[in-house]
Every structure is written in C-alpha cells, then in structure tokens.
Design an enzyme around this catalytic site. Structure first.
Site, PDB file in Angstrom:
ATOM      1  N   GLY A 343     108.012  82.932  24.692  1.00  0.00           N
ATOM      2  CA  GLY A 343     107.285  83.859  23.829  1.00  0.00           C
ATOM      3  C   GLY A 343     108.019  84.036  22.511  1.00  0.00           C
ATOM      4  CD  GLU A 367     116.874  54.338  12.316  1.00  0.00           C
ATOM      5  OE1 GLU A 367     116.458  53.175  12.450  1.00  0.00           O
ATOM      6  OE2 GLU A 367     117.823  54.638  11.573  1.00  0.00           O
ATOM      7  CB  THR A 369     106.191  56.661  11.389  1.00  0.00           C
ATOM      8  OG1 THR A 369     105.396  55.459  11.304  1.00  0.00           O
ATOM      9  CG2 THR A 369     106.775  56.974  10.024  1.00  0.00           C
ATOM     10  CB  SER A 370     104.669  58.170  16.149  1.00  0.00           C
ATOM     11  OG  SER A 370     105.685  59.025  16.637  1.00  0.00           O
TER      12      SER A 370
END
Length: 387
Positions: A343, A367, A369-370
């Site tokens: 929370g 290194e 990107t996705s």
C-alpha cells in the site's frame, strides 16, 4: 539435469551476499537522498571489495581477475544486484571484458590498472540520433597521417565522469552491401586528458541514483594509430566477440533486486494485519505472491540456462534476448506488485521498494530495449523459413 550449486559457487554467493548486506546496504540511503557517491566512500568500499576478492571478479585469471565461468559470474552479479546500482557498480567494479581484445601494450596501459582498481573505463556507443541503430552513428574518425581525428557526440554514457579513459566506437568509412552503403565502425581508446575530448554532465535520471551518465564531445580530437582496439573497421566484430553476455549481466542483477522486493512483500503479507488477520490470508494478496514467485522462478531458470549454454559454446542470441526480456519485465512486475501489497508504505523511502520500482524502469531500455529483444527472438524463428 543437475541444478545444484558447487561448493565454490555456494561460497561465492555467500561471500558476495554478505558483502552486499554488510558493506553496501548501510550506505544506500545516503546515495539515494544525495544522488552522489562520496569519493572517500568509493575508495573505502573499493579497498574492502579488493580484500574480499570481489573486485574485477568477472575478469579472467590471466588478467588478475577471479576467472569465473559465466554461470558463476551470473550468480555473483545476482547478489550484487540486490544493492543500489551506483554502490555495487562503482565500488565493486567489473571492467569491460572488451579490454581483453587489446594488444599486450594496451593491456598494460588499460586492462591491468582497471583490474587493480587504479583506473576505470567506460564504453561509448550511443548517440543522440543513434540508440538501437548503432550503424547510424555520426561520430567519425578520419585518418590523418599517423593519427586519427575524431569528431562527434555520444550521450547516455554511464559513469564517464569517473572513468579515466573511454572505449569509443566511431564510423571510419563505408562499405557497399546488397542493402546499400553501410558504415564501418572502429573501436578506439581515448584518454580523458586528450585535447578535443570533453566530458560534461548528462541528464537527471529517476533510475539508479548516484550512477551517472555523461555527454562526450569530440572536437578534432587526435589519437595515435596504437589507440585502435582490435582492427580498423572491425569495431562491431570485437564488440560482438566480447560484449555478448552483457544482456545476461543486466538480467542477473534484476533477479537479485526481485528477490529483495519479494522478501519484503512476503514479510509484510505475513505480519501486517487487517480485519484481525494477516493480509496474506486474503486471495488479493496471496495470489499476487504466487504469481510473483512463479515469474521469478521462470526468469531465473532462463538466465542461468543461458549462462550455462554460454559456457558450453551453444548459447544463441535468442537465448540471451529471451533471458534479458523475461528478467527485466519480471522485475517490473514484481516491484510493482510488492508496492501494491505494501500500500502507501511501499512508496515511502524508508523501504527500498520505491527505489527498486524506479530502478526497474531502465532495465527494459539499456543493453537493448524489450522491443529489440523481441526482434532478435522473432527473427530467429522466422529467418530459417525465409521470412
């Protein structure tokens, strides 16, 4: 398949974790709140890391390092990854193994001092107009007699302000290919005190406080012929030969941070009471923990398998891309859910969760990107079929 760690691996994990918890954790709050590492603190922790045998442990024994195999190195990186990035990267440095590609003279000047903790390196590829498209770099090096003259700008260069020299990648010509002209790239050593080379402060970053980035400017900067690292026009070849496992390094540090966030989430779920019972009793929390644990296990197996295959000489670009993709996206999910379980308290800096959450964001960018990792993976699937 044998998943057990060897006695040596267990010792390395235990030693590294103890160092992280006893020597690095106590300084995290200072670095997070000031955004800097005190030079005297760096020297103090560096000396302790050297004494513990953890400094430059990624380097081969022939260079003065620990000579860890890739799998053991990733276990070591995972433990270091638990701490603030600036602390573990600057004070427990891992020199770039691309330095191994140097000549004997270059090793004496650059490699061995880095392993001993006397010098620090940085790697300069990224430019304002060339991130993922490294062939699009505009920084040039032109031969002039026995020198090379360098002009251009690099940015997002990690810890360049602290580095004594830069490993620079620059365009040194063009070659014709079926797809049209393609730039040839060469790697150079550039000492920080070279005329025409300027290092200026980079951008303020929400991730990894204390771990700086810089802008490098080259204005008719001259370097001699013996500053070339590897062969002329073969910069990408030397990079691909020596930098391939850096994606696994990123993935491994993500595993360590995820474990730290998970430990806080489990402890909170077991001890925090609402409606007269631990909040972990509620499915809204317990199912989150189950999903987090499952994603962490999957990511760890992928990273360690890729490390094992690297040592066997069977790893593929797709293996490393999958590991990096899974681990970085897993960390984002685990960090976010750990905060959700806590929370409002999760966002307070009394706990490391808000830092882990912030730091997680950059891991899906640097290194590769996705999206780049997905491109590598999908290309490996489609190319054999001619698509």
């Amino acid at each position: 398949m044998d998943f057990a760690l060897t006695e040596e691996q267990r010792l390395i994990v235990e030693t590294t974790r103890a160092f992280v918890e006893n020597e690095l954790y106590p300084h995290e709050m200072e670095v997070e709140r000031t955004g800097r590492l005190r030079p005297e603190l760096v020297e103090e922790l560096k000396a302790k890391a050297i004494e513990a045998g953890l400094y430059a442990a990624n380097m081969p024994e022939e260079a003065g390092g620990a000579g860890l195999d890739t799998l053991t190195w990733l276990l070591y990186e995972k433990e270091l990854g638990r701490a603030n990035y600036a602390l573990h990267w600057t004070c427990v440095a891992r020199p770039s193994n691309i330095l191994m590609a140097g000549t004997p003279e270059q090793r004496e000047k650059y490699l061995f001092p880095c392993v001993r903790g006397e010098k620090a390196d940085c790697l300069a590829m990224t430019e304002p107009g060339a991130g993922s498209d490294l062939r699009g770099m505009k920084t040039t090096a032109v031969r002039d007699g026995s020198d090379w003259v360098i002009n251009g700008t690099k940015h997002f260069i990690s810890h360049a302000e602290e580095a004594d020299f830069t490993i620079l990648f620059a365009a040194t010509g063009e070659e014709e290919t079926p797809r049209g002209p393609r730039k040839r790239i060469t790697a150079f050593f550039v000492d920080k005190d070279r005329p025409g080379f300027e290092v200026s402060a980079g951008y303020r970053n929400v991730s990894h406080r204390g771990y700086t980035n810089a802008i490098l400017t080259f204005d008719d900067c001259r370097v001699p012929e013996d500053a070339v690292l590897g062969e002329v026009h073969k910069g990408f070849e030397v990079a691909n030969s020596w930098l391939g496992a850096t994606r696994l390094q990123v993935a491994a540090t993500c595993l360590g941070r995820a474990e730290r966030a998970m430990a806080h989430a489990v402890d909170w779920a077991a001890t925090r009471h609402q409606f007269n019972q631990p909040i972990g009793k509620f499915q809204g929390v317990s199912f989150k923990l189950a999903d987090m644990a499952t994603e962490m296990k999957a990511a760890e197996l992928m990273v360690l398998e890729a490390g094992w295959k690297y040592d066997q000489g069977t790893v593929t670009d797709s293996d490393m891309a999958m590991a990096k993709l899974k681990a970085t996206e897993m960390l984002a999910m685990v960090a976010d859910e750990a905060i959700q379980i806590h929370g409002g308290m999760g966002l307070m800096d009394e706990l490391p969760l808000e830092r882990i959450w912030r730091d997680a964001r950059i891991e899906r960018i640097w290194e590769g990107t996705s999206e780049i990792q997905r491109h590598i993976i999908s290309r490996a699937l489609l190319r054999p079929l001619g698509a």
